[in-house]
Design a protein around this motif. Sequence first.
Motif, PDB file in Angstrom:
ATOM      1  N   UNK A 418       0.826  -1.208   0.000  1.00 38.03           N
ATOM      2  CA  UNK A 418       0.000   0.000   0.000  1.00 38.03           C
ATOM      3  C   UNK A 418       0.864   1.264   0.000  1.00 38.03           C
ATOM      4  N   UNK A 419       1.994   1.212   0.718  1.00 34.96           N
ATOM      5  CA  UNK A 419       2.894   2.365   0.757  1.00 34.96           C
ATOM      6  C   UNK A 419       3.468   2.640  -0.628  1.00 34.96           C
ATOM      7  N   UNK A 420       3.865   1.585  -1.324  1.00 31.89           N
ATOM      8  CA  UNK A 420       4.395   1.746  -2.683  1.00 31.89           C
ATOM      9  C   UNK A 420       3.312   2.279  -3.619  1.00 31.89           C
ATOM     10  N   UNK A 421       2.095   1.750  -3.484  1.00 28.72           N
ATOM     11  CA  UNK A 421       1.016   2.179  -4.360  1.00 28.72           C
ATOM     12  C   UNK A 421       0.690   3.659  -4.168  1.00 28.72           C
ATOM     13  N   UNK A 422       0.738   4.126  -2.922  1.00 33.77           N
ATOM     14  CA  UNK A 422       0.507   5.546  -2.663  1.00 33.77           C
ATOM     15  C   UNK A 422       1.567   6.399  -3.356  1.00 33.77           C
ATOM     16  N   UNK A 423       2.816   5.945  -3.279  1.00 34.45           N
ATOM     17  CA  UNK A 423       3.901   6.681  -3.941  1.00 34.45           C
ATOM     18  C   UNK A 423       3.708   6.691  -5.452  1.00 34.45           C
ATOM     19  N   UNK A 424       3.223   5.600  -6.007  1.00 35.85           N
ATOM     20  CA  UNK A 424       3.047   5.520  -7.454  1.00 35.85           C
ATOM     21  C   UNK A 424       1.865   6.359  -7.923  1.00 35.85           C
ATOM     22  N   UNK A 425       0.844   6.511  -7.079  1.00 36.71           N
ATOM     23  CA  UNK A 425      -0.258   7.422  -7.407  1.00 36.71           C
ATOM     24  C   UNK A 425       0.256   8.854  -7.514  1.00 36.71           C
ATOM     25  N   UNK A 426       1.127   9.239  -6.576  1.00 37.05           N
ATOM     26  CA  UNK A 426       1.667  10.588  -6.571  1.00 37.05           C
ATOM     27  C   UNK A 426       2.626  10.838  -7.736  1.00 37.05           C
ATOM     28  N   UNK A 427       3.346   9.789  -8.168  1.00 40.40           N
ATOM     29  CA  UNK A 427       4.328   9.961  -9.245  1.00 40.40           C
ATOM     30  C   UNK A 427       3.732   9.755 -10.642  1.00 40.40           C
ATOM     31  N   UNK A 428       2.547   9.163 -10.721  1.00 44.04           N
ATOM     32  CA  UNK A 428       1.936   8.872 -12.023  1.00 44.04           C
ATOM     33  C   UNK A 428       1.774  10.122 -12.895  1.00 44.04           C
ATOM     34  N   UNK A 429       1.340  11.269 -12.329  1.00 44.07           N
ATOM     35  CA  UNK A 429       1.243  12.468 -13.182  1.00 44.07           C
ATOM     36  C   UNK A 429       2.574  12.895 -13.781  1.00 44.07           C
ATOM     37  N   UNK A 430       3.681  12.705 -13.029  1.00 41.19           N
ATOM     38  CA  UNK A 430       4.997  13.070 -13.574  1.00 41.19           C
ATOM     39  C   UNK A 430       5.302  12.221 -14.803  1.00 41.19           C
ATOM     40  N   UNK A 431       5.041  10.926 -14.682  1.00 41.57           N
ATOM     41  CA  UNK A 431       5.273  10.022 -15.810  1.00 41.57           C
ATOM     42  C   UNK A 431       4.434  10.434 -17.019  1.00 41.57           C
ATOM     43  N   UNK A 432       3.144  10.720 -16.789  1.00 42.56           N
ATOM     44  CA  UNK A 432       2.248  11.019 -17.902  1.00 42.56           C
ATOM     45  C   UNK A 432       2.534  12.389 -18.510  1.00 42.56           C
ATOM     46  N   UNK A 433       2.801  13.404 -17.663  1.00 43.08           N
ATOM     47  CA  UNK A 433       3.051  14.743 -18.194  1.00 43.08           C
ATOM     48  C   UNK A 433       4.371  14.829 -18.946  1.00 43.08           C
ATOM     49  N   UNK A 434       5.279  13.875 -18.692  1.00 49.44           N
ATOM     50  CA  UNK A 434       6.519  13.863 -19.474  1.00 49.44           C
ATOM     51  C   UNK A 434       6.251  13.539 -20.939  1.00 49.44           C
ATOM     52  N   UNK A 435       5.039  13.041 -21.234  1.00 47.51           N
ATOM     53  CA  UNK A 435       4.660  12.810 -22.626  1.00 47.51           C
ATOM     54  C   UNK A 435       4.596  14.124 -23.421  1.00 47.51           C
ATOM     55  N   UNK A 436       4.372  15.256 -22.731  1.00 48.37           N
ATOM     56  CA  UNK A 436       4.257  16.527 -23.445  1.00 48.37           C
ATOM     57  C   UNK A 436       5.561  16.875 -24.161  1.00 48.37           C
ATOM     58  N   UNK A 437       6.719  16.946 -23.458  1.00 48.77           N
ATOM     59  CA  UNK A 437       7.960  17.208 -24.199  1.00 48.77           C
ATOM     60  C   UNK A 437       8.342  16.071 -25.138  1.00 48.77           C
ATOM     61  N   UNK A 438       7.994  14.839 -24.773  1.00 50.87           N
ATOM     62  CA  UNK A 438       8.293  13.707 -25.655  1.00 50.87           C
ATOM     63  C   UNK A 438       7.549  13.863 -26.978  1.00 50.87           C
ATOM     64  N   UNK A 439       6.261  14.191 -26.901  1.00 51.64           N
ATOM     65  CA  UNK A 439       5.460  14.353 -28.116  1.00 51.64           C
ATOM     66  C   UNK A 439       5.961  15.512 -28.958  1.00 51.64           C
ATOM     67  N   UNK A 440       6.405  16.580 -28.280  1.00 51.38           N
ATOM     68  CA  UNK A 440       6.944  17.723 -29.015  1.00 51.38           C
ATOM     69  C   UNK A 440       8.252  17.340 -29.705  1.00 51.38           C
ATOM     70  N   UNK A 441       9.118  16.602 -29.001  1.00 49.70           N
ATOM     71  CA  UNK A 441      10.377  16.163 -29.604  1.00 49.70           C
ATOM     72  C   UNK A 441      10.128  15.246 -30.794  1.00 49.70           C
ATOM     73  N   UNK A 442       9.054  14.433 -30.708  1.00 46.37           N
ATOM     74  CA  UNK A 442       8.761  13.485 -31.786  1.00 46.37           C
ATOM     75  C   UNK A 442       8.479  14.179 -33.113  1.00 46.37           C
ATOM     76  N   UNK A 443       8.060  15.451 -33.067  1.00 42.63           N
ATOM     77  CA  UNK A 443       7.790  16.182 -34.308  1.00 42.63           C
ATOM     78  C   UNK A 443       9.068  16.311 -35.134  1.00 42.63           C
ATOM     79  N   UNK A 444      10.192  16.487 -34.453  1.00 47.37           N
ATOM     80  CA  UNK A 444      11.449  16.792 -35.135  1.00 47.37           C
ATOM     81  C   UNK A 444      12.443  15.627 -35.106  1.00 47.37           C
ATOM     82  N   UNK A 445      12.293  14.739 -34.128  1.00 42.73           N
ATOM     83  CA  UNK A 445      13.296  13.685 -33.936  1.00 42.73           C
ATOM     84  C   UNK A 445      13.185  12.620 -35.020  1.00 42.73           C
ATOM     85  N   UNK A 446      14.302  11.981 -35.278  1.00 43.25           N
ATOM     86  CA  UNK A 446      14.331  10.823 -36.165  1.00 43.25           C
ATOM     87  C   UNK A 446      14.465   9.591 -35.285  1.00 43.25           C
ATOM     88  N   UNK A 447      13.349   9.225 -34.671  1.00 44.77           N
ATOM     89  CA  UNK A 447      13.358   8.103 -33.730  1.00 44.77           C
ATOM     90  C   UNK A 447      13.560   6.790 -34.479  1.00 44.77           C
TER      91      UNK A 447
END
Length: 456
Positions: A418-447
């Motif tokens: 339960x302690x780990x799950x609480x920490x992962x709930x709090x960190x989940x937005x960081x993981x998901x919001x990192x998609x914003x710069x990733x998606x922006x980089x994907x416009x120009x990157x040659x992945x």
Amino acid sequence: RRVLFRSNSCVDRGAFEDTIIGENTKIDNLVQVAHNCQIGAYSVLAGCTGIAGSVTLGEHCIVGGAGMIYQGLCIVMSLFAKPVRFPDAPMTNRYAVLISARNEENVIGNLIGSIRDQTYPSDLIDIWLVADNCTDNTADVVRSLGCHVVERHNLELVGKGYALTYLLGHMLDIGVADDYEAYFVFDADNKLDKHYFEEMNKAFCSGFKILTSYRNSVNLADNWVSSGSALWFIRESRFLSNSRMILGSSCHVGGTGFMFSREVMKRNKGWKFHLLTEDLEFTMDSILHGDRIGYCGTAILYDEQPVTFSQSWRQRLRWSKGFLQVFRYYGSALLKRAVRERDFSCIDFTLMLCPFTVLGAIRAVMGLLFAACGFVSWSSQLQSLAGWSSGIITSVLGLMALAALTIIVEHDQIGATNKELLAYVLSFPIYMLSYVPISFQAIFAKAQWKPIAHKG
């Protein structure tokens, strides 16, 4: 009066009668209101909404919230509607397992062992592996376990799509591809619940030509990076694929844990999908051919997620670039089919593929250019920035709530304290919001496709 306009929105003046915007109406960024429209008081027009000429809206209308309503509907349905269950079926079909592996000698034995330990008759499951540009002993390990191995060496055409093309092409050439009713695709780091094939066989016998399954993770509790990815896939299985089945819509296959029939294989002359997200490309091609992709929630697959942020970033950059590729090649065809056939699945997947982050970036650049040229005020851009800030806060709270709900309803499938799950709930937005710069980089990157080391 007291009407709020965000940046780069346009209201056409009346042609035969006035265009009227009611009091206390809020109009977001990039909204078009055409001539002669009458918008009732206290209405809200969300970003990128278009209102055609001479349309009348009543008071207190909300336009442009369909995507949020659909997502909310999916969550509610999956919470209260009974999931789709398939009836028992005879276990007589013969299946081929297709695995693309690159330097996976440390983990491939776990997958093969879980396949051999199925409740489905093992003599009806043949394992085929393509050792793709391997420099280790993957091929020898798999041969020693009694599986079929095809070795491929091509450093120019790199990726799982090309490897699957080579493997199925070899099977067609030697005349064994037609021996199987259907083909399963797995990644080398996967593990399967012992009832996996039995449950997928039930769904296959119910008439589905293409199926995907419940995607869990072996290492959700490793850290916040692996938990973010794992929770996203669990959410997708429970709240999206499950609800699409209830609605009678089509699901989409992920990169692993899916099957397709011999009929589909013949139509594609093996495997013809080579974009960075070959699974998504396969999905869109199948939808355009009129296939409904099913979901079997009782067939559980365990995947290994990246544990470092750099690995996760690289993987998601490839996915984001792949989404742009698929939208480029399939977006217009999906829209045409949606209109012509009234196919809701095409609308669903068009929205899923639509590069909203790209549109947002274009809007930001246009706003700065317009402000610099004096077409709009800098204060309006600051107001937009304030709106974005409040939107980010709302997104963080929403993502935390989504992660918490996923953990609550799928607690039996998640191995963490339960302690780990609480920490992962709090960190989940960081993981998901990192998609914003990733998606922006994907416009120009040659992945490019690059392998991720697995520990098993």
